[in-house]
Scaffold this motif. Structure first.
Motif, PDB file in Angstrom:
ATOM      1  N   SER A 514       0.825  -1.209   0.000  1.00  0.00           N
ATOM      2  CA  SER A 514       0.000   0.000   0.000  1.00  0.00           C
ATOM      3  C   SER A 514       0.864   1.266   0.000  1.00  0.00           C
ATOM      4  O   SER A 514       0.581   2.216  -0.742  1.00  0.00           O
ATOM      5  CB  SER A 514      -0.916  -0.024   1.218  1.00  0.00           C
ATOM      6  N   GLN A 515       1.919   1.263   0.801  1.00  0.00           N
ATOM      7  CA  GLN A 515       2.779   2.444   0.907  1.00  0.00           C
ATOM      8  C   GLN A 515       3.505   2.750  -0.398  1.00  0.00           C
ATOM      9  O   GLN A 515       3.747   3.924  -0.724  1.00  0.00           O
ATOM     10  CB  GLN A 515       3.795   2.245   2.030  1.00  0.00           C
ATOM     11  N   ASN A 516       3.851   1.699  -1.139  1.00  0.00           N
ATOM     12  CA  ASN A 516       4.622   1.885  -2.371  1.00  0.00           C
ATOM     13  C   ASN A 516       3.766   1.794  -3.627  1.00  0.00           C
ATOM     14  O   ASN A 516       4.305   1.704  -4.739  1.00  0.00           O
ATOM     15  CB  ASN A 516       5.753   0.848  -2.437  1.00  0.00           C
ATOM     16  N   ASP A 517       2.442   1.786  -3.431  1.00  0.00           N
ATOM     17  CA  ASP A 517       1.500   1.775  -4.563  1.00  0.00           C
ATOM     18  C   ASP A 517       1.786   0.608  -5.513  1.00  0.00           C
ATOM     19  O   ASP A 517       1.867   0.779  -6.729  1.00  0.00           O
ATOM     20  CB  ASP A 517       1.576   3.102  -5.313  1.00  0.00           C
ATOM     21  N   ILE A 518       1.950  -0.580  -4.932  1.00  0.00           N
ATOM     22  CA  ILE A 518       2.207  -1.800  -5.705  1.00  0.00           C
ATOM     23  C   ILE A 518       0.888  -2.521  -5.941  1.00  0.00           C
ATOM     24  O   ILE A 518       0.126  -2.758  -4.994  1.00  0.00           O
ATOM     25  CB  ILE A 518       3.201  -2.727  -4.975  1.00  0.00           C
ATOM     26  N   ASN A 519       0.621  -2.861  -7.197  1.00  0.00           N
ATOM     27  CA  ASN A 519      -0.605  -3.566  -7.573  1.00  0.00           C
ATOM     28  C   ASN A 519      -0.426  -5.058  -7.288  1.00  0.00           C
ATOM     29  O   ASN A 519       0.224  -5.771  -8.041  1.00  0.00           O
ATOM     30  CB  ASN A 519      -0.899  -3.327  -9.057  1.00  0.00           C
ATOM     31  N   ALA A 520      -1.010  -5.538  -6.172  1.00  0.00           N
ATOM     32  CA  ALA A 520      -0.823  -6.922  -5.734  1.00  0.00           C
ATOM     33  C   ALA A 520      -2.154  -7.661  -5.706  1.00  0.00           C
ATOM     34  O   ALA A 520      -3.228  -7.057  -5.565  1.00  0.00           O
ATOM     35  CB  ALA A 520      -0.177  -6.964  -4.357  1.00  0.00           C
ATOM     36  N   THR A 521      -2.070  -8.996  -5.838  1.00  0.00           N
ATOM     37  CA  THR A 521      -3.262  -9.831  -5.708  1.00  0.00           C
ATOM     38  C   THR A 521      -3.531 -10.089  -4.225  1.00  0.00           C
ATOM     39  O   THR A 521      -2.797  -9.642  -3.344  1.00  0.00           O
ATOM     40  CB  THR A 521      -3.046 -11.180  -6.415  1.00  0.00           C
ATOM     41  N   ASP A 522      -4.587 -10.838  -3.956  1.00  0.00           N
ATOM     42  CA  ASP A 522      -4.841 -11.268  -2.583  1.00  0.00           C
ATOM     43  C   ASP A 522      -3.704 -12.169  -2.110  1.00  0.00           C
ATOM     44  O   ASP A 522      -2.978 -12.764  -2.923  1.00  0.00           O
ATOM     45  CB  ASP A 522      -6.162 -12.044  -2.514  1.00  0.00           C
TER      46      ASP A 522
END
Length: 816
Positions: A514-522
């Protein structure tokens, strides 16, 4: 004598334009099939050639025991390249640390296809004797040591592996990989009797050599040895390649159907034009034998010229398209003999089998037709014509595709089109019977024209409807395949996987994303378990089954299990309801079919030496090609709560964010990071090439369909000229005739569009369920667009072809 007469008749009609229709039809047939076959084979070879880089070879034999040496000898005698490798697990030690690793021991020449990517770039070499190349994440786990002990030997670590070409895609394979030379295996002492080792033999060569090798060697393999190619499940693009090849085969089969329709139409028109000639020859004393020889030679001349022109056109088409292909595809050569032979066979078989019945009618014309022009000779035997036509189409289709499912689907579509033409098209055409011959209304005149030319228009409907069916089928399939592949690799597909995430690291990791604006899956929990019983029946392994032990065969390995409260992305609920209770499990459809289980069956697992029994309450369809975390079995959290677990996730990083990977390694040293970015990039290149292939084939079919429609409008020009002369004589204006002609062709286009939608929907249902494994749905917009498009296209073609007749005066029409 007959030869001289046939040759003179051939030259006279050729220069007068009487043979253009049939020559155009045969040329179109041969050009379509030769061109499509040549381009399709080139694209197939290119796609497979690019895809073979995913397995580092063209073919692989994977065996748990050393293979028969004669297999290698056979490969070498056939001129194939060969590399032997081994893969096994071992414990590696560095200082006071240890780690389970996967050892890839490769022979000289590895890889046969693709390149090894190191952290420093691509290399064409292998590790030196006594050294190892190691996967990047192993360095983080063991604190980047200088050397590594494997068994009895110590190796220096000389380079980091970014990616091996045949690394595959398995985020659950948590053991880091090291690469060593094959000759270094003995000094480790790791391989002992009973050790679990995969012996990998990779082969590369020309497609003809590989097919011969496969036919020779495959029967010699036992049940534990696997033959692998780019279409095997091991390849991450197996599904895309298979579907692309089927599409290319289908396009060529539809090209053959198109060719058959064109030749059948042209042959019938040709024979009708010669009814009067045969009647006159018989009146002047020509025998039936002389007439058979005359028109047999005539047809042979026409067929020969059409085949020659078609072959030249097909090769020119291939050269033109190849010039616009990406160099990576154009560099692949394709065999020339098969497309040429297929073109010749198409011309000969189609010309003679589709001409048989019209020629029989021609030869049976009585001399009395000179006085009574309504006599048309043989009127029976249409069933023979239909049988020969279908046999010719099926024979050519199977010779080309070697696929019974594809061939029978095309034949079924043709049969449905024939039935609809008989029941529906003819009724609509006859609906104009009651309007008479009034010449004051263009619509009434158009309907009257449809009635007068009912038989001729029924033949025209074959050509128009066939062309529209081909277009609708190819366009729909191409779009569905592209949509399917787009779902597999949408923008920002994950290019990194994280495995071995401990429960106390989940929240910090989520915060980091969240802090690094990374698009992650569940984040998915992962628990290892073994399926041991189905409905209380103890399962046996496949190895036990091969040894003759009786029982129900299960899955001969531990499974990766997970829990979720809702259906995961890229999963489709096929049956039942998703997990709602602690004793429920959702199963993937392929595994359910393999195990022979369904809703209501109970499954028992052993997890951490504990038994867990659950009931199947849902069956899921899983899109395995999406490079997303997917599982065979999904439980409720309550069911798996007692067991220890680690988790996994995947995420996407832009090139500008790649520095965050080092931060992740430092911040979460126990989490393993798997870089699949190179695989995603290569996979996108393959999909782009496949998409280009589909687009090119679509263009070819569009051109071929247009040519068939143009050729079809040639039919009936002589009859139409006489009718226009009569109507002009009775005072019909030029505007009235132009409007009536345009409306008549437009009505034919509307009927063709309706018929085409019905047949295309039926054909697509068969193709999607039996061949391509795609979702079936109705194309409701076609019911409006296809008739309107058919009306517009056919009206434009018809009026364009009739433009000269419509501009002539009454005297010019009568004297022509």
């Amino acid at each position: 004598m007959e030869k001289r007469i046939a040759w003179k008749l051939f030259k006279r009609e050729l220069f007068q334009g009487q043979l253009l229709l049939i020559i155009l039809a045969i040329t179109l047939a041969v050009l379509s099939v030769t061109g499509l076959a040549r381009v399709s084979e080139r694209l197939q070879i290119a796609i497979n050639g690019q895809a073979s880089k995913f397995i580092a070879a063209d073919r692989i034999i994977n065996s748990p025991t050393p293979i028969d040496p004669t297999i290698v000898t056979t490969a070498q005698s056939m001129g194939l390249k060969h590399v032997a490798s081994m893969q096994f697990n071992s414990m590696a030690f560095a200082n006071d640390n240890f780690q389970l690793i996967t050892v890839r021991a490769v022979g000289q020449g590895y890889p046969l296809k693709g390149k090894i990517e190191l952290s420093t770039g691509v290399t064409d070499t292998l590790p030196q004797a006594g050294t190892l190349w190691y996967e990047t994440r192993l360095g983080g786990i063991l604190a980047y040591p200088k050397s590594l002990e494997v068994g009895n030997a110590e190796f220096s670590l000389s380079a980091e592996i970014a990616r091996l070409p045949d690394a595959g895609f398995n985020p659950f394979a948590s053991s880091p990989v090291v690469l060593m030379r094959l000759e270094d295996v003995d000094k480790t002492g790791v391989i002992q009797p009973g050790s679990r080792v995969s012996y990998i033999h990779q082969f590369a060569g020309e497609e003809s050599q590989l097919k011969t090798f496969e036919a020779t060697v495959k029967p010699l393999l036992n049940n534990s040895q696997r033959w692998v190619d780019v279409q095997s499940g091991d390849s991450p693009i197996a599904s895309a390649v298979k579907r692309a090849e089927r599409f290319l085969l289908l396009a060529s089969l539809l090209g053959i159907a198109l060719a058959c329709a064109a030749i059948g139409i042209a042959a019938q028109r040709y024979c009708q034009r010669h009814f009067d000639v045969v009647a006159m020859l018989k009146t002047f004393g020509a025998s039936s034998k002389q007439i058979r020889i005359l028109f047999g030679l005539h047809l042979l001349f026409v067929t020969g010229l059409g085949i020659v022109l078609g072959l030249i056109g097909g090769l020119a088409l291939d050269a033109l398209i190849t010039a616009y292909l990406p160099q990576a595809i154009a560099d692949y050569g394709a065999p020339l003999a098969r497309p040429l032979l297929l073109g010749v066979a198409t011309g000969l078989i189609s010309a003679f089998m589709f001409s048989a019945y019209p020629l029989m009618r021609l030869l049976s014309i009585p001399p009395l037709r000179v006085l009574q022009r309504q006599l048309e000779g043989l009127q029976l035997g249409m069933w023979l014509h239909l049988l020969l036509s279908l046999a010719a189409m099926a024979l050519l289709g199977y010779l080309y595709s070697q696929s019974l499912a594809l061939t029978m689907t095309v034949v079924a579509g043709v049969l449905l089109l024939g039935v609809l033409l008989s029941l529906f098209g003819f009724l609509l055409i006859r609906a104009g019977h009651s309007v008479g011959m009034k010449t004051t209304n263009p619509l009434q005149l158009a309907l009257a024209g449809l009635r007068r030319r009912a038989k001729q228009n029924a033949v025209q409907l074959v050509g128009f409807s066939s062309a529209l069916v081909l277009l609708l089928t190819i366009i729909a399939l191409r779009q569905d395949l592209l949509d399917e592949w787009q779902k597999q690799l949408p923008a920002q597909s994950p290019n990194y996987f994280l495995v071995n995430i401990s429960p106390d690291e989940q929240q910090p990791l989520t915060d980091y994303f969240s802090q690094n604006d990374i698009n992650a899956t569940d984040i998915y929990p992962v628990i290892r378990g073994r399926l041991v019983e189905i409905n209380g029946e103890t399962l046996i392994s496949s190895e036990q089954a091969e040894e003759g032990v009786e029982g129900r065969v299960g899955i001969s390995r531990e499974l990766n299990l997970t829990w979720r409260d809702d259906l995961p992305p890229n999963n489709d609920l096929l049956e039942g309801t998703f997990n709602q209770a602690a004793d429920e499990v959702s199963i993937e459809s392929g595994v359910a079919e393999r195990l022979g289980v369904g809703i209501g069956d109970s499954l028992t697992y052993i997890i951490d030496n504990q038994r867990l029994t659950v009931k199947i309450t849902s069956v899921r369809g899983v899109h395995w090609e999406t490079l997303q975390p997917n599982f065979f079995m999904i439980f409720s959290q309550e069911a798996l709560a007692p067991f220890a677990y680690t988790s996994m996730a995947s995420f996407y990083l832009e090139d500008s964010q790649k520095h965050l990977v080092l931060d992740l390694i430092k911040g979460f040293p126990t989490v393993s990071i798997i870089d699949v970015g190179a695989m995603v990039k290569q996979l996108r290149q393959i999909i782009d090439q496949v998409s280009l292939s589909l687009t090119l084939v679509l263009v070819l079919v569009l051109l071929a369909s247009s040519l068939v429609m143009i050729a079809q409008t040639e039919a009936g020009m002589a009859t139409r000229q006489r009718e226009l002369a009569v109507l002009r004589t009775f005072g019909a204006s030029g505007w009235l005739l132009r409007m009536a002609t345009a409306l008549e062709f437009a009505l034919l286009g509307v009927i063709s569009g309706i018929l085409a939608v019905i047949v295309a929907e039926f054909t697509l249902y068969l193709l999607k369920t039996q061949v391509f494994e795609l979702v079936v749905y109705m194309h409701w917009n076609w019911w409006v667009l296809a008739p309107l498009s058919g009306a517009l296209i056919v009206a434009l073609l018809g009026t364009w072809r009739c433009r000269q007749l419509l501009q002539k005066s009454c005297s010019e029409l009568l004297s022509a």
